[in-house]
Write a protein that holds these residues in place. Structure first.
Motif, PDB file in Angstrom:
ATOM      1  N   ASN A  86       0.807  -1.222   0.000  1.00 26.94           N
ATOM      2  CA  ASN A  86       0.000   0.000   0.000  1.00 26.94           C
ATOM      3  C   ASN A  86       0.839   1.270   0.000  1.00 26.94           C
ATOM      4  O   ASN A  86       0.363   2.315  -0.422  1.00 26.94           O
ATOM      5  CB  ASN A  86      -0.940   0.008   1.200  1.00 26.94           C
ATOM      6  CG  ASN A  86      -2.252  -0.655   0.858  1.00 26.94           C
ATOM      7  OD1 ASN A  86      -2.937  -0.223  -0.059  1.00 26.94           O
ATOM      8  ND2 ASN A  86      -2.596  -1.698   1.559  1.00 26.94           N
TER       9      ASN A  86
ATOM     10  N   ILE B  95       1.585   3.537  -3.308  1.00 27.71           N
ATOM     11  CA  ILE B  95       0.738   4.602  -3.849  1.00 27.71           C
ATOM     12  C   ILE B  95       0.948   5.847  -3.015  1.00 27.71           C
ATOM     13  O   ILE B  95       0.342   6.040  -1.961  1.00 27.71           O
ATOM     14  CB  ILE B  95      -0.744   4.154  -3.896  1.00 27.71           C
ATOM     15  CG1 ILE B  95      -0.827   2.966  -4.849  1.00 27.71           C
ATOM     16  CG2 ILE B  95      -1.657   5.290  -4.320  1.00 27.71           C
ATOM     17  CD1 ILE B  95      -2.199   2.492  -5.194  1.00 27.71           C
TER      18      ILE B  95
ATOM     19  N   SER C 292       0.259   8.859  -3.688  1.00 30.09           N
ATOM     20  CA  SER C 292      -0.763   9.906  -3.758  1.00 30.09           C
ATOM     21  C   SER C 292      -1.842   9.721  -2.694  1.00 30.09           C
ATOM     22  O   SER C 292      -2.690  10.590  -2.533  1.00 30.09           O
ATOM     23  CB  SER C 292      -1.382   9.941  -5.144  1.00 30.09           C
ATOM     24  OG  SER C 292      -1.716   8.632  -5.549  1.00 30.09           O
ATOM     25  N   ALA C 293      -1.821   8.587  -1.986  1.00 29.30           N
ATOM     26  CA  ALA C 293      -2.761   8.414  -0.875  1.00 29.30           C
ATOM     27  C   ALA C 293      -2.200   9.145   0.340  1.00 29.30           C
ATOM     28  O   ALA C 293      -1.521   8.578   1.188  1.00 29.30           O
ATOM     29  CB  ALA C 293      -2.959   6.933  -0.575  1.00 29.30           C
TER      30      ALA C 293
ATOM     31  N   TYR D 174      -9.682   6.944   0.540  1.00 30.95           N
ATOM     32  CA  TYR D 174      -8.745   6.124  -0.239  1.00 30.95           C
ATOM     33  C   TYR D 174      -9.027   4.627  -0.134  1.00 30.95           C
ATOM     34  O   TYR D 174      -9.378   4.133   0.928  1.00 30.95           O
ATOM     35  CB  TYR D 174      -7.309   6.349   0.229  1.00 30.95           C
ATOM     36  CG  TYR D 174      -6.832   7.763   0.025  1.00 30.95           C
ATOM     37  CD1 TYR D 174      -6.575   8.246  -1.249  1.00 30.95           C
ATOM     38  CD2 TYR D 174      -6.637   8.611   1.118  1.00 30.95           C
ATOM     39  CE1 TYR D 174      -6.125   9.543  -1.440  1.00 30.95           C
ATOM     40  CE2 TYR D 174      -6.187   9.913   0.927  1.00 30.95           C
ATOM     41  CZ  TYR D 174      -5.939  10.374  -0.352  1.00 30.95           C
ATOM     42  OH  TYR D 174      -5.507  11.648  -0.547  1.00 30.95           O
TER      43      TYR D 174
ATOM     44  N   ALA E 282      -6.459   2.790  -1.133  1.00 31.11           N
ATOM     45  CA  ALA E 282      -5.065   2.397  -0.912  1.00 31.11           C
ATOM     46  C   ALA E 282      -4.540   3.098   0.345  1.00 31.11           C
ATOM     47  O   ALA E 282      -5.266   3.830   1.001  1.00 31.11           O
ATOM     48  CB  ALA E 282      -4.227   2.776  -2.117  1.00 31.11           C
TER      49      ALA E 282
END
Lengths: 322, 206
Positions: free
Chosen positions: B46, B49, B51-52, B171, B173
């Motif tokens: 996880n 990502i 951008s989470a 989110y 993610a």
């Protein structure tokens, strides 16, 4: 003799692509020259042709002669996105952010819909329209919620246009949208290969390659696609500026569009707009390849079914009950 | 002459049939997406990502685990308008004049069925006012109210832990942050109120 023939055959084989490419180059050159010529002609004819309109024309021509999205290199994809951003600046006077982020590794998106929990508040439909820049006058919606009689599981028996106080006692609600089939019949039907499945499982449309024949709409057994009879009309203040090339960018007239699991959001790790808006938690979204994800929990522990599973379309959208 | 024609036809028929059969076999062998899902047993990274991003909301680390380990829930205390309760609930006497303010007259209690509907002290701790209390006298923090709700609604709780009830925040993610029970349900009248839908759809056959 046979050796010579063979050699000749070989020579022909090696020659052929060169001939073809030169012909293509010629056509390409000619078209660009024609484009430049006509552009010059138009701007020349315009009384005091202002800079923005000639800029727009130039961008439009370049857009017109771009390749199919899947054949573009990374740079070409960036270039077309830059052009589209500039065009939006000219047309809507808006600074949009357009992404062309490719699919992520080890991700396959899946969706689950809890028919026990959905109460028909339609928040998902509204969020979807706001997120995906759908045409407002025609009331284009990717999601449809059906009010169903108990015991029925076929949405065609339900009421898809209810507008009264919800939830009604002894009814249940079932949402239908594009199911992102793993074996999508719409993709097979497209004559121009304008629609395809991305590696993360989302079926997308290249709006600039779509010719609007609507074969895909006929092929879809779930009524998952929509058609733009006109250029989408959206109040400028409601335009969502966070866009994706394959997702919610404002579609041209006469193109087919569909739910993309909000590709502009999900590839950034966010939930689709419908799942985020759902007030009852009936919508579960996640990575099917992650054994720890919520969607995998649902598939493992709940009674699930898919719509029209016997067709072999293999949808990645499950219904489940508590 | 006729015989050769027949043979000629057979020459096409046999490979044709083989091709057809092969296509069938290839089609059948093309597994469903379920096979692919069942084969994937490697937990997803996880943190890949980026951008989470962290959310601008207050969360607490849950005191339970889910299939992926630890997770966070939205905090509750900040959204309770008159927390901490012990500020008012002291030994000091209350005058009748202040009674209106202190009796929580705005709370409509509609939790549980008619015959065994709940009263305040079924969940609220009478001795330590800043906490909730279970039937067996277990102290429960307001931020971890799922521990109390799950005492009766154990089926919903196990669904919630796994992810079939409730929902993640923003989110799919990144670190798992999910809604607390009280984020969606009003604990005093937990059933959602009936209301008009947010929008409507046009008829199908336009």
């Amino acid at each position: 003799m046979s050796i010579r023939q063979h050699k000749e055959g070989q020579m022909k084989k090696t020659d052929a692509p060169e001939v073809r490419s030169s012909r293509r180059d010629f056509l390409k050159g000619a078209s660009i020259a024609a484009a430049a010529g006509s552009a010059a002609l138009v701007t020349g004819c315009l009384p005091g042709g202002d800079a923005s309109s000639s800029e727009e024309l130039k961008l439009k021509w370049q857009e017109y002669f771009k390749k199919h999205y899947r054949l573009m290199t990374r740079e070409e994809k960036d270039e077309t996105v830059t052009r589209l951003v500039k065009l939006a600046r000219i047309r809507y006077d808006l600074d949009i952010q357009m992404s062309n982020r490719p699919a992520r590794e080890q991700v396959l998106y899946g969706y689950a819909f809890n028919i026990t929990r959905c109460e028909g508040f339609m928040e998902c439909v509204r969020a979807c329209v706001m997120e995906n820049n759908q045409d407002r006058p025609s009331k284009t919606q990717y999601i449809r919620i059906f009010e169903m009689e108990p015991g029925k599981l076929d949405p065609s028996t339900g009421d898809g246009k209810f507008f009264h106080e919800v939830p009604v006692d002894n009814k249940f609600y079932m949402g239908v949208q594009c199911f992102q089939c793993e074996n999508p019949p719409c993709v097979k039907a497209c004559p121009t290969k304008a629609t395809w499945q991305e590696p993360d499982g989302i079926v997308v449309v290249d709006y600039d390659w779509c010719i609007g024949c609507r074969y895909c709409m006929a092929a879809c057994p779930y009524w998952g696609r929509r058609f733009n009879w006109g250029t989408p009309e959206i109040p400028v203040e409601e335009i969502n500026v966070r866009q994706h090339y394959l997702g919610n960018r404002i579609r041209p007239k006469g193109k087919v569009e569909k739910c993309t699991f909000c590709i502009q959001r999900t590839r950034e790790g966010r939930l689709p707009a419908c799942a985020e808006a759902c007030p009852t938690g009936a919508r579960v979204f996640g990575n099917l390849l992650d054994p720890d994800s919520e969607i995998r929990y649902v598939l493992k522990h709940k009674k699930v079914f898919r719509m029209k599973e016997n067709l072999g379309t293999d949808p990645k959208f499950w219904y489940f009950i508590d | 002459m006729k015989k050769t024609a027949c043979r000629f036809r057979l020459l096409f028929l046999v490979p044709g049939m083989v091709l057809l059969l092969w296509c069938r076999v290839a089609d059948a062998g093309e597994g469903s997406v379920l096979d692919r899902i069942n084969e994937a047993n490697e937990p997803f990274d996880n943190s890949s990502i980026q951008s989470a991003l962290p959310l601008p909301v207050k969360t607490v680390l849950a005191r339970e685990l889910y299939q992926g380990g630890t997770f966070r829930v939205l905090a509750r205390k900040d959204s309770i308008s008159r927390f901490r309760c012990s500020v008012c609930h002291t030994e000091a006497r209350v005058t009748v004049r202040d009674g209106v303010l202190f009796t929580h007259g705005n709370v409509v209690l509609n939790h549980g069925r008619e015959r065994d509907s709940l009263s305040c002290s079924d969940c609220h701790n009478e001795k330590e006012r800043d906490f909730l209390v279970g039937k067996k006298g277990v102290k429960v923090d307001f931020d971890h109210s799922y521990q109390l709700c799950g005492k009766c609604h154990f089926r919903q709780k196990s669904d919630w832990l796994g992810g079939a009830h409730g929902k993640r925040v923003v989110y799919w993610a990144g670190e798992r942050i999910i809604n607390n029970c009280t984020t969606c349900h009003n604990p005093h009248s937990p059933r959602f109120k009936k209301r008009m839908p947010a929008t409507y759809s046009l008829p199908l056959d336009e």
